[in-house]
Design a protein around this motif. Sequence first.
Motif, PDB file in Angstrom:
ATOM      1  N   ASP A 105       0.832  -1.202   0.000  1.00  0.00           N
ATOM      2  CA  ASP A 105       0.000   0.000   0.000  1.00  0.00           C
ATOM      3  C   ASP A 105       0.864   1.249   0.000  1.00  0.00           C
ATOM      4  O   ASP A 105       2.040   1.211   0.358  1.00  0.00           O
ATOM      5  N   VAL A 106       0.233   2.358  -0.407  1.00  0.00           N
ATOM      6  CA  VAL A 106       0.865   3.671  -0.377  1.00  0.00           C
ATOM      7  C   VAL A 106       0.189   4.495   0.707  1.00  0.00           C
ATOM      8  O   VAL A 106      -1.033   4.493   0.846  1.00  0.00           O
ATOM      9  N   VAL A 107       1.000   5.201   1.492  1.00  0.00           N
ATOM     10  CA  VAL A 107       0.504   6.025   2.594  1.00  0.00           C
ATOM     11  C   VAL A 107       1.086   7.433   2.451  1.00  0.00           C
ATOM     12  O   VAL A 107       2.280   7.592   2.178  1.00  0.00           O
ATOM     13  N   ALA A 156       0.023  10.683  -2.809  1.00  0.00           N
ATOM     14  CA  ALA A 156       0.009   9.249  -2.499  1.00  0.00           C
ATOM     15  C   ALA A 156      -1.126   8.542  -3.230  1.00  0.00           C
ATOM     16  O   ALA A 156      -0.947   7.443  -3.771  1.00  0.00           O
ATOM     17  N   ARG A 157      -2.292   9.158  -3.249  1.00  0.00           N
ATOM     18  CA  ARG A 157      -3.439   8.540  -3.923  1.00  0.00           C
ATOM     19  C   ARG A 157      -3.183   8.405  -5.422  1.00  0.00           C
ATOM     20  O   ARG A 157      -3.444   7.356  -6.027  1.00  0.00           O
ATOM     21  N   MET A 158      -2.652   9.458  -6.033  1.00  0.00           N
ATOM     22  CA  MET A 158      -2.402   9.417  -7.470  1.00  0.00           C
ATOM     23  C   MET A 158      -1.281   8.430  -7.801  1.00  0.00           C
ATOM     24  O   MET A 158      -1.353   7.715  -8.808  1.00  0.00           O
ATOM     25  N   LEU A 159      -0.261   8.376  -6.955  1.00  0.00           N
ATOM     26  CA  LEU A 159       0.842   7.438  -7.195  1.00  0.00           C
ATOM     27  C   LEU A 159       0.362   6.000  -7.048  1.00  0.00           C
ATOM     28  O   LEU A 159       0.744   5.124  -7.841  1.00  0.00           O
ATOM     29  N   ALA A 160      -0.468   5.726  -6.042  1.00  0.00           N
ATOM     30  CA  ALA A 160      -1.011   4.378  -5.865  1.00  0.00           C
ATOM     31  C   ALA A 160      -1.792   3.946  -7.100  1.00  0.00           C
ATOM     32  O   ALA A 160      -1.701   2.789  -7.537  1.00  0.00           O
ATOM     33  N   LEU A 181       0.667   3.074  -9.820  1.00  0.00           N
ATOM     34  CA  LEU A 181       1.365   1.824  -9.523  1.00  0.00           C
ATOM     35  C   LEU A 181       0.425   0.626  -9.459  1.00  0.00           C
ATOM     36  O   LEU A 181       0.878  -0.510  -9.375  1.00  0.00           O
ATOM     37  N   LYS A 182      -0.878   0.922  -9.452  1.00  0.00           N
ATOM     38  CA  LYS A 182      -1.913  -0.115  -9.378  1.00  0.00           C
ATOM     39  C   LYS A 182      -1.811  -0.934  -8.086  1.00  0.00           C
ATOM     40  O   LYS A 182      -1.894  -2.174  -8.108  1.00  0.00           O
ATOM     41  N   ILE A 183      -1.609  -0.222  -6.981  1.00  0.00           N
ATOM     42  CA  ILE A 183      -1.615  -0.857  -5.658  1.00  0.00           C
ATOM     43  C   ILE A 183      -2.524  -0.051  -4.738  1.00  0.00           C
ATOM     44  O   ILE A 183      -3.027   1.013  -5.115  1.00  0.00           O
ATOM     45  N   GLY A 184      -2.745  -0.549  -3.532  1.00  0.00           N
ATOM     46  CA  GLY A 184      -3.685   0.076  -2.619  1.00  0.00           C
ATOM     47  C   GLY A 184      -3.213   1.419  -2.072  1.00  0.00           C
ATOM     48  O   GLY A 184      -2.015   1.694  -1.995  1.00  0.00           O
TER      49      GLY A 184
END
Length: 255
Positions: A142-144, A165-169, A172-175
């Motif tokens: 996950d990304v935080v 963080a939300r845009m990077l997640a 990256l196609k992760i949570g």
Amino acid sequence: MNGTRLLERKAAGWLSLPRSFGSAVLDLLYPRVCAGCGAAVVERRGHFCWDCLAAVEVIKRPFCSLCGDPVDGAVEHEYVCAFCRARKTWFDRARSAARYRGRLKGALRAFKYDACAFLAVDFTNLLLACVRTHYANVRFDDVVGVPLHPRKERERTFNQSKLLARMLASRLKIGFSPRLLRRVRYAQSQTGLKTSQRRQNVRGAFEVHETDWAMGRTLLLVDDVMTTGATANECAKVLKKAGTAGVYVATVARG
């Protein structure tokens, strides 16, 4: 056909057009200017001209193997900087895309303090390149984003780190975990504080909201700028004490 129905049909037609066409129309109505120098941006995407993009000082080796702080001069071996050797470093590694200098610095300040949220796309591109370069072999769960105190978030109208963080997640196609880490103590800005003051300023400022969920996960912690790393280290400390397997830091810039 009444006026309301006609407007509804026209609106539906506009919404059905390809996104690229819609972007072109917006560029025609509201021409973009470079966030770095103010010149017109003729490229179809982004908010920086080619000259300002070329001026971004991408961080390359040599740098500290722990915190990623770049070093001027020739260093032929992997090393840990004196600052990291003198403290307990809780994050596994920290890396930044570019140096916090020049026009990038001005654009990041506008993003953070002047609510220029549209720049998040450009900064996410830098973060994505940083992660793919330095963390290619790390599997993140996950990304935080580094949280703001609710009072400060209301003052700024948004949390720039969580937006990144939300845009990077998504890229990256992760949570993305917006509520895992929260700030529980209001603190003054880190800007202008000495190293020891920065550590004291953020001590006890964060807590993990979902300890059971965090157990065993490998997290990517995102922020806009890293200077001494005091904030990132304090976040990593509470995450590690909650049982996370790994905490890696990625920031747009390094001060």
